[in-house]
Each structure stands twice: as structure tokens, then as C-alpha cells.
Design a protein around this motif. Structure first.
Motif, mmCIF file in Angstrom:
data_model
loop_
_atom_site.group_PDB
_atom_site.id
_atom_site.type_symbol
_atom_site.label_atom_id
_atom_site.label_comp_id
_atom_site.label_asym_id
_atom_site.label_seq_id
_atom_site.Cartn_x
_atom_site.Cartn_y
_atom_site.Cartn_z
ATOM 1 N N ARG A 43 0.828 -0.739 0.038
ATOM 2 C CA ARG A 43 0.178 -0.171 0.334
ATOM 3 C C ARG A 43 0.656 1.184 -0.231
ATOM 4 O O ARG A 43 0.566 2.206 -0.817
ATOM 5 N N GLY A 44 1.740 0.985 0.541
ATOM 6 C CA GLY A 44 2.939 2.442 0.636
ATOM 7 C C GLY A 44 2.922 3.065 -0.352
ATOM 8 O O GLY A 44 4.172 3.828 -0.280
ATOM 9 N N PHE A 45 3.574 1.733 -1.490
ATOM 10 C CA PHE A 45 4.367 2.217 -2.885
ATOM 11 C C PHE A 45 2.934 2.232 -3.650
ATOM 12 O O PHE A 45 3.539 2.143 -5.214
ATOM 13 N N GLY A 46 1.955 2.470 -3.964
ATOM 14 C CA GLY A 46 1.321 2.440 -4.471
ATOM 15 C C GLY A 46 0.842 1.294 -5.192
ATOM 16 O O GLY A 46 0.197 1.035 -6.611
ATOM 17 N N ASP A 63 8.344 1.249 4.276
ATOM 18 C CA ASP A 63 8.982 2.697 5.058
ATOM 19 C C ASP A 63 10.379 2.964 4.904
ATOM 20 O O ASP A 63 11.139 4.311 4.237
ATOM 21 N N ASP A 64 10.928 1.751 5.633
ATOM 22 C CA ASP A 64 12.631 2.059 5.820
ATOM 23 C C ASP A 64 13.268 2.079 3.965
ATOM 24 O O ASP A 64 13.919 2.595 3.419
ATOM 25 N N ILE A 65 12.160 0.919 3.464
ATOM 26 C CA ILE A 65 12.967 0.898 1.217
ATOM 27 C C ILE A 65 12.866 2.016 0.585
ATOM 28 O O ILE A 65 13.294 2.927 -0.117
ATOM 29 N N ARG A 66 11.727 3.025 1.575
ATOM 30 C CA ARG A 66 11.590 3.753 -0.157
ATOM 31 C C ARG A 66 11.653 5.021 0.485
ATOM 32 O O ARG A 66 13.014 6.055 -0.171
ATOM 33 N N ASP A 67 11.946 5.770 1.779
ATOM 34 C CA ASP A 67 12.434 6.580 2.844
ATOM 35 C C ASP A 67 14.458 5.980 2.994
ATOM 36 O O ASP A 67 14.754 7.520 3.096
ATOM 37 N N TRP A 81 12.145 2.107 -7.850
ATOM 38 C CA TRP A 81 13.127 2.025 -7.918
ATOM 39 C C TRP A 81 13.845 3.212 -7.012
ATOM 40 O O TRP A 81 12.938 4.350 -7.774
ATOM 41 N N PRO A 82 15.179 4.029 -6.894
ATOM 42 C CA PRO A 82 14.685 4.515 -5.479
ATOM 43 C C PRO A 82 14.959 6.270 -6.545
ATOM 44 O O PRO A 82 14.503 7.301 -5.964
ATOM 45 N N ALA A 83 15.578 5.817 -7.461
ATOM 46 C CA ALA A 83 15.930 7.591 -8.192
ATOM 47 C C ALA A 83 14.745 7.810 -8.774
ATOM 48 O O ALA A 83 14.198 8.780 -8.938
ATOM 49 N N GLN A 84 13.246 7.018 -9.470
ATOM 50 C CA GLN A 84 12.764 7.401 -10.593
ATOM 51 C C GLN A 84 11.355 7.717 -8.376
ATOM 52 O O GLN A 84 10.700 7.930 -8.985
ATOM 53 N N ARG A 85 12.075 7.216 -7.471
ATOM 54 C CA ARG A 85 10.711 6.545 -6.667
ATOM 55 C C ARG A 85 9.668 6.315 -7.463
ATOM 56 O O ARG A 85 7.955 6.728 -7.332
ATOM 57 N N ARG A 86 9.700 4.724 -8.338
ATOM 58 C CA ARG A 86 8.614 4.388 -8.700
ATOM 59 C C ARG A 86 8.801 2.977 -8.233
ATOM 60 O O ARG A 86 9.682 1.858 -8.867
#
Length: 255
Positions: free
Chosen positions: A72-75, A179-183, A219-224
Motif C-alpha cells: 500500500r505504501g508503494f501505490g 518506509d525503510d525501503i522507500r525513504d 526504483w529509488p531514483a525515479q521513486r517508482r
């Protein structure tokens, strides 16, 4: 010799001894004969196949619940990508879930321990409560240590409490992982090679997880976030330790 010259306690004359205080954490089953949990457990003992079916459904529900809150946090609408077999795997893939279940059971047993002691040792507890205020605070009946406010049998109420703790704790755990993976750039870094491409996809992704048909990447660079079909993936390579780095020699001790 007259028996009155050697008096003995009434309990000794009757051949009985004072009952030892029972400190067990295990809840008392007496008075729970109409409990849904007790009835279900007795039926599972008679029908072992029902036990495995129930366990499968519970683990599947846990996998569905945790997968939903994680992605859910990644859409990502994870329910559109999962098949029925993926739910069971998601529920047993992380050993933390077993730890959360055991922790929930322990917390519920500790919170309801005063109630269990009152049921196992009614006479002794009554004397202790009347003796001083400390025992009254520890063993006295309250809404926090009794299931009377729920209007459910103790075994049923304890099962519901463990289930709610498990659901909330598991949702919080997987959300924090996301959250740890995304941020915070946590997670496993991988390089993805697709079938038909001579080189890997540019950049490095974070592996979110897999299902029977998809690989989920961040993909952290594109936050996708991206779901790549397994049929299109040739290799997913983990980022290893860089080669060619000389090992650091141990420090010498001064003589």
C-alpha cells in the motif's frame, strides 16, 4: 494416653493438607464449556483435517493482510497481482510473524494473570486481598484484568485479543519495512536482466518481493514501484561485495 494431650490440627486429623498456591499462567477452562474457541478446539481434536484447513485459512488471511499493508505504501494494488497460492507463502515467509504471535499470546496471558490466579486460588486470593492494599491492587478485579466488560467467555476474549494484537502489530511491522525501503534506502539491492536485452536495466532497484507470476521492484531514483512478469525476467542479480578490494591486514600489537 489421652488424645487431648497431643492436639493436632483439624486438617491433619482429616488427612488433608493446605493446598499450594497455583501460579500457572494457563487460563482456567472451567466455566468456558460454551466458549466458541473451546468448542472449536474440541471439534478439531475429533477431526484433524479441520485443524489443517483452519490453519491454512488463518495463514492465508495473515498473508493477504500483510501484503496489502506492505505494498500500500508503494501505490501497488497487490490484490490484482496475487494468486490464491501466494497468500499462504506470504504468511509464513517472514519468521517475525511467528514471534509476533508468541508475543501477543504472552502479553495476553500476563495481563489476565490476576484473573487466572483468582479462578485457581479463590480462597487464598480473597485472604490476600483483605490483608493489605498491595495485594488488592495486584489481584483485585478491574476492567483491565477481567473479561467481564467484553461479555465474552475468557477463552474467546483472549483469542480475540491475540488476533487483534497480531493484526495491528503485523500491519505496523510491514508498514515500517516499507518506509525503510522507500525513504531510507533499505532492502535488497538488485540488478535486473530482462529476456532479449543484452544489458541489464539501467540503475539498481530494491527487491520488494515476488509472487508466482511477478517480481516487485522499487526504483529509488525515479521513486517508482514496478511489477515485472517473471516470464520476462532472465536474471535478478543481487548487488554483491565489490571484487578486487584487498583485505585489511590485522593491526600489529606493539612490543
Amino acid at each position: 494416653m489421652d488424645s487431648s494431650d497431643n492436639p493436632t490440627p483439624a486438617g491433619a486429623r482429616a488427612g488433608t493438607s493446605p493446598r499450594a498456591f497455583d501460579w500457572s499462567l494457563i487460563p482456567v477452562s472451567e466455566g468456558n464449556e460454551d466458549s466458541i474457541v473451546l468448542q472449536a478446539s474440541r471439534r478439531m481434536q475429533r477431526e484433524p483435517a479441520l485443524l489443517f484447513t483452519t490453519a491454512y485459512l488463518l495463514v492465508s488471511a495473515l498473508g493477504l493482510w500483510c501484503s496489502y499493508w506492505f505494498y500500500r505504501g508503494f501505490g501497488v494494488s497487490i490484490l490484482d497481482y496475487l494468486q490464491a497460492s501466494d497468500f499462504l507463502v506470504a504468511g509464513v515467509r517472514d519468521p517475525v510473524y511467528i514471534g509476533l504471535l508468541l508475543l501477543g499470546m504472552l502479553l495476553v496471558l500476563l495481563v489476565t494473570w490476576p484473573e487466572t490466579l483468582r479462578l485457581r486460588n479463590p480462597d487464598t486470593v480473597a485472604r490476600l486481598i483483605g490483608r493489605n492494599r498491595l495485594w488488592r491492587l495486584l489481584l483485585g478485579r478491574s476492567v483491565f484484568t477481567s473479561w467481564e466488560a467484553t461479555r465474552m467467555r475468557p477463552l474467546t476474549a483472549m483469542t480475540v485479543a491475540v488476533t487483534l494484537f497480531m493484526a495491528v502489530a503485523a500491519a505496523g511491522y510491514v508498514s515500517q519495512r516499507g518506509d525503510d525501503i522507500r525513504d531510507r534506502r533499505a532492502g535488497d539491492t538488485v540488478t535486473v536482466h530482462l529476456i532479449g536485452d543484452a544489458t541489464a536495466l539501467p540503475g539498481q532497484a530494491r527487491l520488494l518481493g515476488t509472487s508466482s507470476a511477478f517480481v516487485f521492484l522499487w526504483w529509488p531514483a525515479q521513486r517508482r514501484a514496478e511489477a515485472v512478469p517473471i516470464a520476462a525476467v532472465r536474471r535478478v542479480q543481487a548487488a554483491g561485495v565489490r571484487r578486487g578490494a584487498a583485505p585489511t591486514p590485522p593491526a600489529r600489537t606493539a612490543r
